[in-house]
Scaffold this motif. Structure first.
Motif, PDB file in Angstrom:
ATOM      1  N   ILE A  63     -13.546  -7.452  -2.423  1.00 27.11           N
ATOM      2  CA  ILE A  63     -13.976  -6.404  -3.344  1.00 27.11           C
ATOM      3  C   ILE A  63     -15.425  -6.592  -3.790  1.00 27.11           C
ATOM      4  O   ILE A  63     -16.130  -5.633  -4.082  1.00 27.11           O
ATOM      5  N   GLY A  64     -15.866  -7.849  -3.837  1.00 25.69           N
ATOM      6  CA  GLY A  64     -17.235  -8.128  -4.262  1.00 25.69           C
ATOM      7  C   GLY A  64     -17.366  -8.382  -5.751  1.00 25.69           C
ATOM      8  O   GLY A  64     -18.465  -8.358  -6.301  1.00 25.69           O
ATOM      9  N   ARG A  65     -16.242  -8.600  -6.413  1.00 24.23           N
ATOM     10  CA  ARG A  65     -16.240  -8.949  -7.833  1.00 24.23           C
ATOM     11  C   ARG A  65     -14.952  -9.719  -8.114  1.00 24.23           C
ATOM     12  O   ARG A  65     -14.041  -9.746  -7.278  1.00 24.23           O
ATOM     13  N   ILE A  66     -14.862 -10.341  -9.272  1.00 22.28           N
ATOM     14  CA  ILE A  66     -13.662 -11.099  -9.613  1.00 22.28           C
ATOM     15  C   ILE A  66     -12.463 -10.164  -9.671  1.00 22.28           C
ATOM     16  O   ILE A  66     -12.517  -9.108 -10.283  1.00 22.28           O
ATOM     17  N   ALA A  67     -11.387 -10.564  -8.998  1.00 25.58           N
ATOM     18  CA  ALA A  67     -10.184  -9.739  -8.939  1.00 25.58           C
ATOM     19  C   ALA A  67      -8.951 -10.613  -9.146  1.00 25.58           C
ATOM     20  O   ALA A  67      -8.912 -11.753  -8.698  1.00 25.58           O
ATOM     21  N   GLN A  68      -7.979 -10.057  -9.830  1.00 28.02           N
ATOM     22  CA  GLN A  68      -6.682 -10.723  -9.963  1.00 28.02           C
ATOM     23  C   GLN A  68      -5.632  -9.728  -9.505  1.00 28.02           C
ATOM     24  O   GLN A  68      -5.299  -8.781 -10.213  1.00 28.02           O
ATOM     25  N   ILE A  69      -5.133  -9.944  -8.288  1.00 32.05           N
ATOM     26  CA  ILE A  69      -4.135  -9.033  -7.750  1.00 32.05           C
ATOM     27  C   ILE A  69      -2.730  -9.599  -7.865  1.00 32.05           C
ATOM     28  O   ILE A  69      -1.762  -8.906  -7.601  1.00 32.05           O
ATOM     29  N   THR A  70      -2.650 -10.870  -8.245  1.00 27.10           N
ATOM     30  CA  THR A  70      -1.349 -11.496  -8.442  1.00 27.10           C
ATOM     31  C   THR A  70      -1.469 -12.547  -9.540  1.00 27.10           C
ATOM     32  O   THR A  70      -2.548 -13.082  -9.787  1.00 27.10           O
ATOM     33  N   ILE A  71      -0.369 -12.832 -10.193  1.00 29.22           N
ATOM     34  CA  ILE A  71      -0.343 -13.865 -11.226  1.00 29.22           C
ATOM     35  C   ILE A  71      -0.487 -15.220 -10.550  1.00 29.22           C
ATOM     36  O   ILE A  71       0.106 -15.460  -9.496  1.00 29.22           O
ATOM     37  N   ALA A  72      -1.265 -16.100 -11.151  1.00 29.91           N
ATOM     38  CA  ALA A  72      -1.484 -17.412 -10.537  1.00 29.91           C
ATOM     39  C   ALA A  72      -1.523 -18.511 -11.580  1.00 29.91           C
ATOM     40  O   ALA A  72      -2.052 -18.323 -12.665  1.00 29.91           O
ATOM     41  N   GLY A  73      -0.938 -19.649 -11.213  1.00 26.81           N
ATOM     42  CA  GLY A  73      -1.123 -20.915 -11.893  1.00 26.81           C
ATOM     43  C   GLY A  73      -0.532 -21.133 -13.260  1.00 26.81           C
ATOM     44  O   GLY A  73      -0.059 -20.228 -13.917  1.00 26.81           O
ATOM     45  N   GLY A  74      -0.563 -22.406 -13.611  1.00 23.84           N
ATOM     46  CA  GLY A  74      -0.222 -22.825 -14.955  1.00 23.84           C
ATOM     47  C   GLY A  74       1.225 -23.190 -15.203  1.00 23.84           C
ATOM     48  O   GLY A  74       1.516 -23.960 -16.094  1.00 23.84           O
ATOM     49  N   ALA A  75       2.157 -22.687 -14.444  1.00 25.53           N
ATOM     50  CA  ALA A  75       3.572 -22.929 -14.712  1.00 25.53           C
ATOM     51  C   ALA A  75       4.096 -24.082 -13.860  1.00 25.53           C
ATOM     52  O   ALA A  75       3.563 -24.381 -12.793  1.00 25.53           O
ATOM     53  N   ASP A  76       5.163 -24.708 -14.341  1.00 28.76           N
ATOM     54  CA  ASP A  76       5.801 -25.775 -13.571  1.00 28.76           C
ATOM     55  C   ASP A  76       6.673 -25.207 -12.453  1.00 28.76           C
ATOM     56  O   ASP A  76       6.964 -25.889 -11.480  1.00 28.76           O
ATOM     57  N   ASP A  77       7.123 -23.960 -12.630  1.00 28.89           N
ATOM     58  CA  ASP A  77       7.932 -23.283 -11.627  1.00 28.89           C
ATOM     59  C   ASP A  77       7.095 -22.200 -10.963  1.00 28.89           C
ATOM     60  O   ASP A  77       6.053 -21.804 -11.469  1.00 28.89           O
ATOM     61  N   SER A  78       7.569 -21.686  -9.857  1.00 30.38           N
ATOM     62  CA  SER A  78       6.858 -20.631  -9.141  1.00 30.38           C
ATOM     63  C   SER A  78       6.683 -19.398 -10.027  1.00 30.38           C
ATOM     64  O   SER A  78       7.583 -19.023 -10.766  1.00 30.38           O
ATOM     65  N   VAL A  79       5.500 -18.788  -9.974  1.00 25.13           N
ATOM     66  CA  VAL A  79       5.254 -17.544 -10.707  1.00 25.13           C
ATOM     67  C   VAL A  79       5.305 -16.344  -9.760  1.00 25.13           C
ATOM     68  O   VAL A  79       5.223 -15.210 -10.199  1.00 25.13           O
ATOM     69  N   THR A  80       5.451 -16.601  -8.459  1.00 24.54           N
ATOM     70  CA  THR A  80       5.597 -15.539  -7.476  1.00 24.54           C
ATOM     71  C   THR A  80       7.069 -15.463  -7.112  1.00 24.54           C
ATOM     72  O   THR A  80       7.652 -16.456  -6.684  1.00 24.54           O
ATOM     73  N   PHE A  81       7.674 -14.292  -7.274  1.00 28.60           N
ATOM     74  CA  PHE A  81       9.102 -14.139  -7.006  1.00 28.60           C
ATOM     75  C   PHE A  81       9.395 -13.224  -5.826  1.00 28.60           C
ATOM     76  O   PHE A  81      10.479 -13.247  -5.277  1.00 28.60           O
ATOM     77  N   ALA A  82       8.428 -12.394  -5.460  1.00 32.91           N
ATOM     78  CA  ALA A  82       8.619 -11.455  -4.354  1.00 32.91           C
ATOM     79  C   ALA A  82       7.498 -11.666  -3.336  1.00 32.91           C
ATOM     80  O   ALA A  82       6.447 -12.199  -3.656  1.00 32.91           O
ATOM     81  N   LEU A  83       7.740 -11.243  -2.107  1.00 32.46           N
ATOM     82  CA  LEU A  83       6.738 -11.350  -1.053  1.00 32.46           C
ATOM     83  C   LEU A  83       5.607 -10.379  -1.358  1.00 32.46           C
ATOM     84  O   LEU A  83       5.787  -9.172  -1.359  1.00 32.46           O
ATOM     85  N   LYS A  84       4.433 -10.911  -1.646  1.00 34.03           N
ATOM     86  CA  LYS A  84       3.266 -10.112  -2.011  1.00 34.03           C
ATOM     87  C   LYS A  84       2.389  -9.952  -0.779  1.00 34.03           C
ATOM     88  O   LYS A  84       1.946 -10.936  -0.191  1.00 34.03           O
ATOM     89  N   GLU A  85       2.155  -8.706  -0.377  1.00 30.93           N
ATOM     90  CA  GLU A  85       1.306  -8.429   0.775  1.00 30.93           C
ATOM     91  C   GLU A  85      -0.012  -7.851   0.281  1.00 30.93           C
ATOM     92  O   GLU A  85      -0.034  -6.889  -0.472  1.00 30.93           O
ATOM     93  N   TYR A  86      -1.112  -8.453   0.724  1.00 31.03           N
ATOM     94  CA  TYR A  86      -2.437  -7.956   0.365  1.00 31.03           C
ATOM     95  C   TYR A  86      -3.167  -7.555   1.634  1.00 31.03           C
ATOM     96  O   TYR A  86      -3.303  -8.356   2.563  1.00 31.03           O
ATOM     97  N   CYS A  87      -3.615  -6.317   1.676  1.00 33.91           N
ATOM     98  CA  CYS A  87      -4.356  -5.793   2.819  1.00 33.91           C
ATOM     99  C   CYS A  87      -5.767  -5.451   2.361  1.00 33.91           C
ATOM    100  O   CYS A  87      -5.988  -4.389   1.763  1.00 33.91           O
ATOM    101  N   PRO A  88      -6.734  -6.337   2.593  1.00 33.94           N
ATOM    102  CA  PRO A  88      -8.111  -6.057   2.195  1.00 33.94           C
ATOM    103  C   PRO A  88      -8.601  -4.742   2.795  1.00 33.94           C
ATOM    104  O   PRO A  88      -8.193  -4.347   3.889  1.00 33.94           O
ATOM    105  N   LYS A  89      -9.483  -4.077   2.073  1.00 33.28           N
ATOM    106  CA  LYS A  89      -9.962  -2.758   2.497  1.00 33.28           C
ATOM    107  C   LYS A  89     -11.428  -2.756   2.918  1.00 33.28           C
ATOM    108  O   LYS A  89     -11.896  -1.802   3.498  1.00 33.28           O
ATOM    109  N   ASP A  90     -12.163  -3.839   2.632  1.00 29.18           N
ATOM    110  CA  ASP A  90     -13.602  -3.789   2.869  1.00 29.18           C
ATOM    111  C   ASP A  90     -14.043  -4.896   3.823  1.00 29.18           C
ATOM    112  O   ASP A  90     -13.879  -4.791   5.028  1.00 29.18           O
ATOM    113  N   LYS A  91     -14.562  -5.973   3.288  1.00 26.39           N
ATOM    114  CA  LYS A  91     -15.185  -7.020   4.101  1.00 26.39           C
ATOM    115  C   LYS A  91     -14.198  -7.762   4.997  1.00 26.39           C
ATOM    116  O   LYS A  91     -14.576  -8.281   6.037  1.00 26.39           O
TER     117      LYS A  91
END
Length: 158
Positions: A63-91
């Motif tokens: 994107i060319g700037r700071i982005a948060q598309i998914t929750i990340a970090g800090g927990a002792d357990d997983s914070v991702t519960f579903a399969l997250k698919e990211y399809c970049p659109k630019d670079k």
């Protein structure tokens, strides 16, 4: 790190121009690979390994700037519960990056390792919610067996 793991070209310094050249080189290489329209990368690793943070970093580069598309970090357990698919659109438009629930050293939490084989073969659809206690059922797995090569993974990062 006391010594760099790679030598930088030219002046040996990381500059905006050098970063743009690397991105351009990646894109040119991807454009040559006509048989593989999208390079699919599966992020798979232990809880707190940084998979979701890596996905946010890739989105920021694209994107060319700071982005948060998914929750990340800090927990002792997983914070991702579903399969997250990211399809970049630019670079990085020739890539698809998938983030999974973290692998844990317990039967009560984290990605069920029986699901990993189905993931690698491309039989689990995006947004599939993982259940650590129960792997994907045969009906759900069989519904994805007709997936084309675009759903299979080219690279796997742990």
């Amino acid at each position: 790190m006391k010594t760099p793991w790679r030598k930088l070209e030219g002046s040996g310094k990381w500059t905006k121009e050098y970063a743009e050249k690397l991105l351009d080189d990646i894109q040119k290489r991807c454009d040559k690979e006509k048989d593989i329209p999208n390079i699919r990368i599966l992020l798979l690793g232990s809880v707190r390994a940084g998979n979701s943070s890596f996905l946010n970093t890739v989105a920021s580069i694209d994107i060319g700037r700071i982005a948060q598309i998914t929750i990340a970090g800090g927990a002792d357990d997983s914070v991702t519960f579903a399969l997250k698919e990211y399809c970049p659109k630019d670079k990085l438009k020739n890539f698809q990056i998938l983030d999974t629930m973290g692998v844990e050293d317990t039967n009560q939490g984290g990605l069920n390792l029986k699901d990993v084989l189905y993931l690698v073969k491309g039989h689990i659809p995006p947004n599939y919610k993982f259940n650590p206690a129960t792997p994907i059922d045969e009906k759900a797995k069989n519904s994805g067996q007709s997936q084309r090569i675009e759903r299979k993974f080219i690279a796997l990062f742990l």
